[in-house]
Design an enzyme around this catalytic site. Structure first.
Site: not given
Ligand code: NI
Length: 178
Positions: A47, A52, A100-101, A142-143, A146
């Site tokens: 995701g 991000q 997480c990226l 999670h997304e 953000h």
């Protein structure tokens, strides 16, 4: 194809409350989504949220295909979700590993609600409403976090499980989590 740099924890854009999208079918939104999908694919993520890649708007994408290399990873439909709203359907919490990226190389155990309903709009402004549980529900929580400036370490209850994946799982073939 435009793979963007993924901002890392500490960048102030990741800590902002993102703004809603009000116009659909615009070149701006189309380009943003292309960049997000290209970036997520290049980084092998499950995701990605617009902040991000430096765009503080309420847009997330996610999706996990069945992968024979990771039979334990549940499939998640490839989805564009704009201006999302989450309703908790089962407030019991399940703890599991996340990455997480924006925190490359790190993993931690994060509690998430087991079952949720999520609603929002797709890339054309059409409504989406789904229930999700388990890994699918985890990815969405999670997304969406953000978009409210929250990264997963802020959700952790015990930072002793926070660490570098190569140290935590020295033998493992790590699955994609984002
Ligand atoms: Ni993330």
């Amino acid at each position: 194809m435009s793979v963007k740099e993924v901002l890392r924890m500490g960048n102030p854009i990741l800590a902002q409350i993102a703004e809603p999208v009000e116009e659909f079918n615009t070149p701006w939104l189309e380009t943003l989504l292309e960049d997000m999908f290209d970036t997520m694919a290049a980084r092998d993520g499950a995701g990605l949220a617009a902040p991000q890649i430096g765009v503080s708007r309420r847009v997330v994408i996610f999706g996990v295909q069945a992968n024979p290399r990771y039979p334990e990873v549940e499939e998640v439909p490839t989805t564009v979700l704009i201006n999302p709203v989450i309703t908790v359907l089962d407030d019991s919490l399940e703890e599991d590993w996340e990455g997480c990226l924006s925190l490359p190389g790190l993993r931690g155990r994060v509690p998430r609600f087991r079952r949720i309903r999520y609603a929002g709009l797709d890339q054309n402004g059409n409504p989406i409403e789904r229930t999700a549980e388990g890994f699918h529900a985890r990815v969405v929580q999670h997304e969406v976090d953000h978009l409210d400036g929250i990264l997963y370490p802020q959700r952790m209850r015990d930072l002793r499980s926070f660490g570098y994946e190569q140290e935590l799982f020295p033998e493992a073939d790590i699955s994609p989590l984002e």
